[in-house]
Scaffold this motif. Structure first.
Motif, PDB file in Angstrom:
ATOM      1  N   TYR A 119      -6.805   7.355  -1.063  1.00  0.00           N
ATOM      2  CA  TYR A 119      -5.836   7.586  -0.168  1.00  0.00           C
ATOM      3  C   TYR A 119      -6.414   8.220   0.880  1.00  0.00           C
ATOM      4  O   TYR A 119      -6.124   8.051   1.946  1.00  0.00           O
ATOM      5  CB  TYR A 119      -4.524   8.520  -0.866  1.00  0.00           C
ATOM      6  CG  TYR A 119      -3.561   8.718   0.131  1.00  0.00           C
ATOM      7  CD1 TYR A 119      -2.577   7.657   0.598  1.00  0.00           C
ATOM      8  CD2 TYR A 119      -3.420  10.268   0.845  1.00  0.00           C
ATOM      9  CE1 TYR A 119      -1.712   8.135   1.554  1.00  0.00           C
ATOM     10  CE2 TYR A 119      -2.394  10.378   1.636  1.00  0.00           C
ATOM     11  CZ  TYR A 119      -1.575   9.460   2.076  1.00  0.00           C
ATOM     12  OH  TYR A 119      -0.468   9.758   2.828  1.00  0.00           O
ATOM     13  N   LYS A 124      -7.172   0.494   2.349  1.00  0.00           N
ATOM     14  CA  LYS A 124      -5.902  -0.419   2.237  1.00  0.00           C
ATOM     15  C   LYS A 124      -6.389  -1.753   1.349  1.00  0.00           C
ATOM     16  O   LYS A 124      -7.315  -2.415   1.630  1.00  0.00           O
ATOM     17  CB  LYS A 124      -5.547  -0.740   3.604  1.00  0.00           C
ATOM     18  CG  LYS A 124      -4.476  -1.588   3.946  1.00  0.00           C
ATOM     19  CD  LYS A 124      -4.219  -2.319   5.300  1.00  0.00           C
ATOM     20  CE  LYS A 124      -3.505  -0.825   5.847  1.00  0.00           C
ATOM     21  NZ  LYS A 124      -3.127  -1.306   7.374  1.00  0.00           N
ATOM     22  N   TYR A 125      -5.503  -1.921   0.177  1.00  0.00           N
ATOM     23  CA  TYR A 125      -5.743  -2.938  -0.510  1.00  0.00           C
ATOM     24  C   TYR A 125      -4.903  -4.357   0.032  1.00  0.00           C
ATOM     25  O   TYR A 125      -3.999  -4.440   0.717  1.00  0.00           O
ATOM     26  CB  TYR A 125      -4.891  -2.658  -1.796  1.00  0.00           C
ATOM     27  CG  TYR A 125      -5.582  -1.614  -2.564  1.00  0.00           C
ATOM     28  CD1 TYR A 125      -6.712  -1.968  -3.455  1.00  0.00           C
ATOM     29  CD2 TYR A 125      -5.090  -0.398  -2.525  1.00  0.00           C
ATOM     30  CE1 TYR A 125      -7.205  -0.692  -4.151  1.00  0.00           C
ATOM     31  CE2 TYR A 125      -5.679   0.732  -3.319  1.00  0.00           C
ATOM     32  CZ  TYR A 125      -6.643   0.408  -4.214  1.00  0.00           C
ATOM     33  OH  TYR A 125      -7.189   1.463  -4.802  1.00  0.00           O
ATOM     34  N   ASN A 163       0.772  -1.280  -0.018  1.00  0.00           N
ATOM     35  CA  ASN A 163       0.043   0.074   0.087  1.00  0.00           C
ATOM     36  C   ASN A 163       0.886   1.465   0.175  1.00  0.00           C
ATOM     37  O   ASN A 163       0.406   2.214  -0.679  1.00  0.00           O
ATOM     38  CB  ASN A 163      -1.088   0.064   1.278  1.00  0.00           C
ATOM     39  CG  ASN A 163      -2.035  -0.987   0.947  1.00  0.00           C
ATOM     40  OD1 ASN A 163      -3.176  -0.474   0.465  1.00  0.00           O
ATOM     41  ND2 ASN A 163      -2.218  -2.232   1.527  1.00  0.00           N
ATOM     42  N   HIS A 165       2.173   1.477  -3.449  1.00  0.00           N
ATOM     43  CA  HIS A 165       1.135   2.100  -4.333  1.00  0.00           C
ATOM     44  C   HIS A 165       0.674   3.597  -4.164  1.00  0.00           C
ATOM     45  O   HIS A 165       0.785   4.049  -5.309  1.00  0.00           O
ATOM     46  CB  HIS A 165       0.070   1.152  -4.150  1.00  0.00           C
ATOM     47  CG  HIS A 165      -1.407   1.637  -4.815  1.00  0.00           C
ATOM     48  ND1 HIS A 165      -1.531   1.130  -5.987  1.00  0.00           N
ATOM     49  CD2 HIS A 165      -2.558   2.285  -4.386  1.00  0.00           C
ATOM     50  CE1 HIS A 165      -2.677   1.660  -6.469  1.00  0.00           C
ATOM     51  NE2 HIS A 165      -3.360   2.407  -5.411  1.00  0.00           N
ATOM     52  N   TYR A 166       0.756   4.075  -3.220  1.00  0.00           N
ATOM     53  CA  TYR A 166       0.179   5.495  -2.970  1.00  0.00           C
ATOM     54  C   TYR A 166       1.324   6.266  -3.140  1.00  0.00           C
ATOM     55  O   TYR A 166       1.099   7.494  -3.613  1.00  0.00           O
ATOM     56  CB  TYR A 166      -0.477   5.590  -1.433  1.00  0.00           C
ATOM     57  CG  TYR A 166      -1.875   4.945  -1.375  1.00  0.00           C
ATOM     58  CD1 TYR A 166      -3.068   5.333  -2.286  1.00  0.00           C
ATOM     59  CD2 TYR A 166      -2.175   3.959  -0.750  1.00  0.00           C
ATOM     60  CE1 TYR A 166      -4.239   5.110  -1.992  1.00  0.00           C
ATOM     61  CE2 TYR A 166      -3.497   3.333  -0.516  1.00  0.00           C
ATOM     62  CZ  TYR A 166      -4.584   3.846  -1.453  1.00  0.00           C
ATOM     63  OH  TYR A 166      -5.612   3.380  -1.266  1.00  0.00           O
ATOM     64  N   THR A 221       1.468   5.080   6.016  1.00  0.00           N
ATOM     65  CA  THR A 221       1.106   4.984   4.687  1.00  0.00           C
ATOM     66  C   THR A 221       0.129   6.242   4.550  1.00  0.00           C
ATOM     67  O   THR A 221       0.299   6.873   3.683  1.00  0.00           O
ATOM     68  CB  THR A 221       0.265   3.691   4.199  1.00  0.00           C
ATOM     69  OG1 THR A 221       1.554   2.618   4.397  1.00  0.00           O
ATOM     70  CG2 THR A 221      -0.071   3.755   2.859  1.00  0.00           C
TER      71      THR A 221
END
Length: 238
Positions: free
Chosen positions: A208, A213-214, A108, A111-112, A186
């Motif tokens: 975001y 949260k993936y 995560n 990703h972000y 995160t």
């Protein structure tokens, strides 16, 4: 230097490592003159400590002593732990977090922060980065190998092994009484949100801000892909 000691921190991604480094700073540890989050830098590049021979590693510790450096972080690979463990000047320190939670957090975060182009955990694994690979802890402590026995043997050489979920009291043993409230989460970073906005990543920005949260799919069998890491972590907790 009388009474010299060097804290050598094996930094594991998304396992409270930045907190440990900031705690060292707050308590007056001396870092390499040029560093990236504790990782020593020379000629504009992080010094590849993990590639050093035993002799070169000892020479590096000699150099740290000559410069008065008392804290080194190593983030991008596992070093010759036996050489450091035999060196009376060195105290080995590391901090682990539950391996599945660490991996999810790392995915995560990347990703972000757009450190990864992966659109799934499987793509993330296949990018080939050490910190995004299954069995990350085992690979670090076995120095690139998928060898649980070697990983356990090497981590047993450490003076201080912290389990993040159990607290940071062990840092007091290093004389680090002064607290640091620095974390590296995160979510909740205004700079990150601003960058996503500036890059027109609207969907990602909304997720975001919503703190989406993936999670890995059940078909991926993330626990099965990290059996050795789970065994290593659980053995240390016990």
């Amino acid at each position: 230097m009388a009474g010299y000691r060097l804290v050598w921190f094996q930094h594991l991604h998304k396992a409270a490592g930045t907190y440990v480094i900031r705690r060292a700073m707050a308590n007056g540890e001396a870092f390499w003159p040029v560093h990236e989050n504790g990782n020593p830098v020379r000629n504009g590049k992080v010094i590849p400590l993990w590639d050093m021979s035993s002799e070169d590693l000892t020479s590096f510790v000699d150099e740290c002593q000559a410069q008065g450096v008392t804290f080194v972080a190593c983030e991008w690979g596992g070093v010759d732990f036996e050489t450091l463990a035999k060196d009376e000047r060195v105290e080995l320190l590391t901090c682990l977090r539950h391996p599945i939670n660490r991996l999810i957090s790392n995915y995560n975060y990347d990703h972000y922060w757009m450190w990864s182009k992966a659109k799934s955990y499987l793509e993330y694994f296949n990018e080939g980065h050490l910190h995004s690979s299954p069995e990350y802890y085992t690979r670090i402590f076995a120095r690139g190998d998928l060898d649980l026995a070697s990983a356990k043997s090497n981590i047993a050489l450490f003076d201080h092994v912290i389990i993040a979920e159990q607290g940071m009291d062990a840092l007091n043993l290093l004389g680090w009484a002064k607290e640091s409230d620095t974390t590296h989460p995160t979510f909740g970073d205004k700079k990150r949100a601003a960058i996503l906005f500036a890059k027109f990543r609207w969907v990602r920005l909304i997720n975001y801000l919503r703190k989406v949260k993936y999670q890995p799919s059940s078909e991926l069998d993330i626990e099965g892909k990290n059996k050795m890491d789970l065994e290593l972590y659980n053995s240390l907790r016990e």
